[in-house]
Design an enzyme around this catalytic site. Structure first.
Site, mmCIF file in Angstrom:
data_model
loop_
_atom_site.group_PDB
_atom_site.id
_atom_site.type_symbol
_atom_site.label_atom_id
_atom_site.label_comp_id
_atom_site.label_asym_id
_atom_site.label_seq_id
_atom_site.Cartn_x
_atom_site.Cartn_y
_atom_site.Cartn_z
ATOM 1 N N CYS A 157 -33.771 -11.120 31.017
ATOM 2 C CA CYS A 157 -32.456 -11.083 30.389
ATOM 3 C C CYS A 157 -32.572 -10.973 28.869
ATOM 4 C CB CYS A 157 -31.707 -12.363 30.770
ATOM 5 S SG CYS A 157 -30.038 -12.452 30.088
ATOM 6 N N CYS A 198 -24.743 -8.782 19.880
ATOM 7 C CA CYS A 198 -25.102 -10.173 20.163
ATOM 8 C C CYS A 198 -26.435 -10.491 19.482
ATOM 9 C CB CYS A 198 -25.178 -10.406 21.663
ATOM 10 S SG CYS A 198 -23.598 -10.168 22.507
ATOM 11 N N GLU A 211 -33.264 1.720 30.796
ATOM 12 C CA GLU A 211 -34.104 0.927 31.680
ATOM 13 C C GLU A 211 -33.279 0.261 32.775
ATOM 14 O OE1 GLU A 211 -37.630 -0.184 28.476
ATOM 15 O OE2 GLU A 211 -36.008 -1.629 28.805
ATOM 16 N N CYS A 249 -29.979 -10.763 21.430
ATOM 17 C CA CYS A 249 -30.291 -9.740 22.433
ATOM 18 C C CYS A 249 -31.060 -8.581 21.812
ATOM 19 C CB CYS A 249 -28.995 -9.233 23.072
ATOM 20 S SG CYS A 249 -29.237 -7.974 24.330
ATOM 21 N N CYS A 306 -26.344 -0.708 22.606
ATOM 22 C CA CYS A 306 -25.156 -1.534 22.777
ATOM 23 C C CYS A 306 -24.515 -1.758 21.410
ATOM 24 C CB CYS A 306 -25.519 -2.874 23.412
ATOM 25 S SG CYS A 306 -24.093 -3.925 23.805
ATOM 26 N N CYS A 329 -30.778 -4.319 38.622
ATOM 27 C CA CYS A 329 -30.044 -4.496 37.372
ATOM 28 C C CYS A 329 -29.885 -3.120 36.718
ATOM 29 C CB CYS A 329 -30.808 -5.454 36.465
ATOM 30 S SG CYS A 329 -29.992 -5.799 34.896
#
Length: 350
Positions: A343, A117, A92, A120, A113, A106
């Site tokens: 975010c 974290c 995305e 997230c 990932c 962005c």
């Protein structure tokens, strides 16, 4: 042998490829420039290149672009693009409108990932693979092509997107080689010619790669900090166990900055975890002497994660402490939260 994808090559690499076909390297600038145009999906569309050269290229190479799977537009004008990769995975990208006709894109650097974290959503996907340089670059061209198809008009292709931020899916510095290659392509004067000032790379804090970026790339640096002490940060961000705050902030202080430029400190506010007055005071102490700007990001809540956003008065109080300490500090409102484009919300669901 797999045919090369020419959108994956820098101008120098393209020159070497053409030399291997018995062509003069001088042809590389013309071919490269033709590839850097939105909507060019096959060699027959490269009308500025002679037909015999187009036929030769088609015989030995490919042009690969991303397939646009889905487009969603937020109430605030933010647009999220889901791109389908050749292996079926989704990534995305998010286009954020600014004042006037300016836009920031962005960009994602990985499928999923590996940083883990805790707050997230991308981290909940796990890690699938790094993106190739072409898959990074083609997010930019895919968005520009969609803007053009939608009736947006600019004098030159370079004016469609004003700034690039590598804050999408994945940790950019964990895919350093492909990121570096993609930036070489995007910053080339024969292409979109993005300058160092118009590109920001965000990292959770991979110290050796920040040092390398300072030498190789010199683009704007953003640090996802999110805590002012090692215990809290390690609990939220496993990367901190390998590169604790002292090491991370030391490399930030050494990072070369252009005139009037600063390091961007990103700090997601999590209720009861890192949003207290003592956290703000400790953050101010840790950042003393660092040329930086602080962005406070009220947490974008998700039903699948246990974290909550602080109250408005607590957010304002946190900002006030940092401002009193002399730091330029801004509270950033979520853009595209209603379409899961804000975010920490990108999760490759299309």
């Amino acid at each position: 042998m797999k045919r090369p994808d020419l959108t994956n090559l820098t101008r120098h690499q393209l020159s070497e490829f053409l030399s291997g076909l018995g062509l003069p390297s001088s042809r590389s600038s013309q071919v490269f420039a033709a590839l850097q145009r939105p909507g060019i999906c096959n060699f027959s569309q490269m009308v500025d290149v002679k037909r015999d050269l187009r036929l030769l290229l088609a015989e030995h190479a490919d042009i690969c672009r991303l397939s646009l799977d889905k487009v969603e537009q937020s109430r605030d004008g933010t647009i999220k693009y889901a791109f389908r990769l050749s292996d079926g995975n989704l990534i995305e990208s998010v286009l954020i409108p600014a004042e006037g006709e300016r836009h920031t894109l962005c960009v994602s650097s990985q499928v999923g990932c590996a940083m883990g974290c805790k707050f997230c959503l991308t981290g909940t996907m796990g890690f699938t693979r790094n993106l190739q340089a072409s898959e990074i670059v083609n997010q930019v061209f895919g968005v520009i092509a969609h803007m053009i198809d939608g009736g947006v008009r600019r004098t030159t292709v370079r004016e469609y997107i004003n700034n690039l931020v590598f804050m999408g899916m994945g940790e950019p510095l964990a895919n350093y080689e492909n990121l570096s290659c993609a930036l070489d392509i995007l910053m080339d004067e024969k292409g979109l010619e993005f300058t160092e000032r118009r590109i920001t790379v965000s990292t959770c804090g991979i110290v050796p790669k920040i040092k390398k970026m300072a030498t190789d790339l010199r683009v704007n640096l953003a640090i996802s900090l999110h805590a002012a002490d090692d215990k809290t940060r390690s609990g939220l961000m496993p990367v901190n166990t390998a590169y604790p705050l002292e090491n991370l902030l030391a490399v930030c202080r050494d990072y070369p900055l252009a005139k009037k430029k600063v390091i961007l400190i990103e700090y997601i506010l999590l209720k009861g975890i890192n949003d207290r007055e003592s956290d703000a005071l400790q953050l101010a102490e840790k950042l003393t002497g660092l040329s930086c700007r602080i962005n406070l990001l009220p947490y974008n809540e998700s039903e699948s994660l246990p974290y909550r956003c602080p109250e408005e008065e607590d957010i304002a109080g946190f900002q006030s402490i940092l401002r009193q300490a002399g730091f330029r500090t801004f509270i950033r409102s979520s853009r595209g939260a209603d379409i899961s484009a804000a975010c920490g919300q990108l999760a490759g669901k299309g």
